[in-house]
Design an enzyme around this catalytic site. Structure first.
Site, mmCIF file in Angstrom:
data_model
loop_
_atom_site.group_PDB
_atom_site.id
_atom_site.type_symbol
_atom_site.label_atom_id
_atom_site.label_comp_id
_atom_site.label_asym_id
_atom_site.label_seq_id
_atom_site.Cartn_x
_atom_site.Cartn_y
_atom_site.Cartn_z
ATOM 1 C CE LYS A 141 0.666 1.738 3.424
ATOM 2 N NZ LYS A 141 1.673 2.481 4.154
ATOM 3 C CE1 TYR A 228 -2.343 -0.411 6.979
ATOM 4 C CE2 TYR A 228 -0.977 1.577 6.985
ATOM 5 C CZ TYR A 228 -0.993 0.157 6.835
ATOM 6 O OH TYR A 228 0.265 -0.389 6.510
HETATM 7 P P1 NAD Z 1 12.184 1.369 2.666
HETATM 8 O O1 NAD Z 1 12.845 2.610 2.243
HETATM 9 O O2 NAD Z 1 12.650 0.920 4.096
HETATM 10 O O3 NAD Z 1 12.571 0.429 1.909
HETATM 11 C C1 NAD Z 1 12.433 0.631 0.352
HETATM 12 C C2 NAD Z 1 13.451 -0.097 -0.600
HETATM 13 O O4 NAD Z 1 13.249 0.194 -1.796
HETATM 14 C C3 NAD Z 1 14.635 -0.140 0.160
HETATM 15 O O5 NAD Z 1 15.418 -1.318 -0.092
HETATM 16 C C4 NAD Z 1 15.640 0.683 -1.145
HETATM 17 O O6 NAD Z 1 16.708 0.377 -1.528
HETATM 18 C C5 NAD Z 1 14.802 0.202 -2.440
HETATM 19 N N1 NAD Z 1 14.641 1.263 -3.341
HETATM 20 C C6 NAD Z 1 14.846 1.048 -4.751
HETATM 21 N N2 NAD Z 1 14.982 1.949 -5.410
HETATM 22 C C7 NAD Z 1 14.639 2.752 -4.643
HETATM 23 C C8 NAD Z 1 14.524 4.421 -4.947
HETATM 24 N N3 NAD Z 1 14.827 4.986 -6.118
HETATM 25 N N4 NAD Z 1 14.477 5.368 -3.748
HETATM 26 C C9 NAD Z 1 14.657 4.503 -2.571
HETATM 27 N N5 NAD Z 1 14.413 3.492 -2.295
HETATM 28 C C10 NAD Z 1 14.364 2.641 -3.474
HETATM 29 O O7 NAD Z 1 10.629 1.593 2.718
HETATM 30 P P2 NAD Z 1 9.791 0.671 3.480
HETATM 31 O O8 NAD Z 1 9.328 1.241 4.646
HETATM 32 O O9 NAD Z 1 9.981 -0.860 3.342
HETATM 33 O O10 NAD Z 1 8.169 0.830 2.402
HETATM 34 C C11 NAD Z 1 8.347 0.077 1.365
HETATM 35 C C12 NAD Z 1 6.922 0.010 0.975
HETATM 36 O O11 NAD Z 1 6.039 -0.703 1.795
HETATM 37 C C13 NAD Z 1 5.941 1.363 0.988
HETATM 38 O O12 NAD Z 1 5.205 1.363 -0.252
HETATM 39 C C14 NAD Z 1 5.218 1.349 2.285
HETATM 40 O O13 NAD Z 1 4.151 2.291 1.910
HETATM 41 C C15 NAD Z 1 4.834 -0.089 2.216
HETATM 42 N N6 NAD Z 1 4.853 -0.313 3.564
HETATM 43 C C16 NAD Z 1 3.895 -1.100 4.205
HETATM 44 C C17 NAD Z 1 3.698 -1.366 5.417
HETATM 45 C C18 NAD Z 1 2.550 -2.119 6.042
HETATM 46 O O14 NAD Z 1 2.460 -2.669 7.255
HETATM 47 N N7 NAD Z 1 1.828 -2.714 5.039
HETATM 48 C C19 NAD Z 1 4.569 -0.986 6.438
HETATM 49 C C20 NAD Z 1 5.568 -0.247 5.988
HETATM 50 C C21 NAD Z 1 5.875 0.068 4.567
#
Ligand code: NAD
Length: 375
Positions: A141, A228
């Site tokens: 999401k 959410y």
């Molecule tokens: P994060 O920044 O921790 O991870 C993102 C990943 O994408 C990293 O490994 C990064 O290296 C990679 N990436 C690849 N290309 C990139 C770019 N151009 N710029 C930045 N990063 C890049 O983020 P996250 O918190 O893991 O979130 C990722 C997704 O998961 C989002 O869409 C977020 O909304 C979703 N999320 C969902 C939940 C849930 O409970 N369902 C919780 C947290 C995050």
């Protein structure tokens, strides 16, 4: 007034979890608890995680606990992460890709599903590429930035004959299954008012964090957290909103929130007359759901985070076992795909599209100051 939840939720059951009993008859809840009576020993769905950030690490724990899915591959642009994940999760080299080699995954029969855990602005491209590679997709999401983007993702998956799910973990969480039942079965009569809010204080976030970048995040608190609140409104009422008004709050950290909103509040109107108000915030912590109905109320606090959640009605408390939310979600989705069944609509791409329609309406209402019709 109909009988209150916990009793009916718990009664007919038959499965004990420690000193607590739980009802395994709710479809989406089933698969996770089925293992308590009948461990699954069939083929597992082979999942590749795409994007190895914070949430992918949480999903990896969920995969380790899942009955129906297993971590079999990864897609990452960072060689160091590839090396560490390969060693930690025993992933064969042939199942490791980067963003350039991604499309070659089409030739790999050892991957069934790609779970997109990238920044929001990359969800659409990688969902479509995964579908074109013939893989089922779960996308995190918010599904994308617009209703039109969501439709393109749905169409790509349909024409590739693969299934598309959105990572809505709370659909498999017992407290949320219960508030959905309390609302939709009108246990306390018609729900008149819902308040659902979520906020995290992001003070100290590095300026280069993608959540602050409009082209990668799509927006601020609304894109990150709003879905959410909208989801809980929609599944508790079992209705689609018809109109929305919304307001941006003044920024308290303008140096951080240059491109995206810091706080936003909105009011959704539903056909039954129910009103749902929400605030999502990046400058304070809040995690609540409260529903007021004709003859009583029900609430969760904490409500939306990873828990543990606490539930209460105007009659009694309801607290269910703490589960691994990600494992439950993966089991729910994995079981359907393994059994070649269509995913239920509440977890599908169409569901993500409906949320995106509301998000677009909220932004339009906040920007114009007008009440926006949603259908
Ligand atoms: P994060 O920044 O921790 O991870 C993102 C990943 O994408 C990293 O490994 C990064 O290296 C990679 N990436 C690849 N290309 C990139 C770019 N151009 N710029 C930045 N990063 C890049 O983020 P996250 O918190 O893991 O979130 C990722 C997704 O998961 C989002 O869409 C977020 O909304 C979703 N999320 C969902 C939940 C849930 O409970 N369902 C919780 C947290 C995050």
């Amino acid at each position: 007034m109909k009988k209150v939840s916990r009793r009916s939720f718990v009664k007919s059951i038959g499965i004990g979890v420690g000193s607590t009993t739980i009802l395994p008859t709710l479809a989406s809840f089933d698969s996770h608890y089925l293992k308590l009576i009948q461990p699954y020993s069939g083929k597992k769905l082979n999942v590749a995680l795409c994007g190895l950030g914070r949430y992918a690490n949480i999903l990896a724990n969920g995969l380790a606990e899942s009955e129906y899915c297993q971590l079999s591959g990864i897609i990452t642009g960072t060689p160091e992460k590839a090396k560490n994940w390969k060693a930690k999760y025993n992933i064969p080299q042939k199942n490791i890709y980067n963003y350039e080699s991604f499309d070659k995954i089409a030739r790999n029969n050892d991957i069934d599903l790609i779970y997109i855990v990238l920044p929001n602005g990359m969800h659409k491209e990688y969902t479509i590429r995964a579908a074109n590679a013939g893989k089922h997709v779960i996308v995190e999401k918010p599904m994308a930035f617009t209703e039109k983007d969501c439709q393109e993702m749905i169409d790509a998956c349909k024409s590739a004959k693969v299934q598309l799910a959105v990572g809505y973990r709370l659909h498999y969480e017992p407290h949320h299954i219960e508030i959905k039942r309390l609302g939709q079965e009108k246990v306390f009569g018609e729900v008149r008012l819902i308040h659902a809010s979520l906020g995290y204080n992001l003070t100290g976030t590095p300026l280069d964090d993608w959540h602050l970048n409009k082209s990668l995040a799509g927006g601020g608190a609304l894109m990150n957290l709003g879905v959410y609140c909208i989801q809980s409104n929609r599944y508790v009422l079992g209705e689609e909103p018809v109109s929305v008004t919304a307001q941006f709050a003044p920024k308290t950290m303008p140096e951080l929130f240059k491109e995206v909103e810091e706080n936003i509040t909105w009011q959704l109107n539903f056909p039954s007359g129910a009103v749902c108000t929400s605030t999502v915030s990046s400058n304070c912590n809040i995690d609540r759901f409260y529903a007021s109905a004709e003859n009583g109320s029900f609430e969760l606090s904490p409500a939306i985070s990873y828990g543990p959640f606490k539930g209460r009605t105007s009659v009694e408390e309801f607290n269910f076992p703490v589960i691994n939310q990600q494992a439950a979600q993966l089991d729910g989705i994995g079981k359907h795909i393994i059994e070649r069944q269509q995913l239920p609509s509440h977890i599908s791409g169409e569901e993500g599209l409906k949320d995106m329609r509301v998000i677009e309406g909220i932004y339009k209402a906040a920007k114009t100051g007008n009440k926006i019709k949603l259908n």
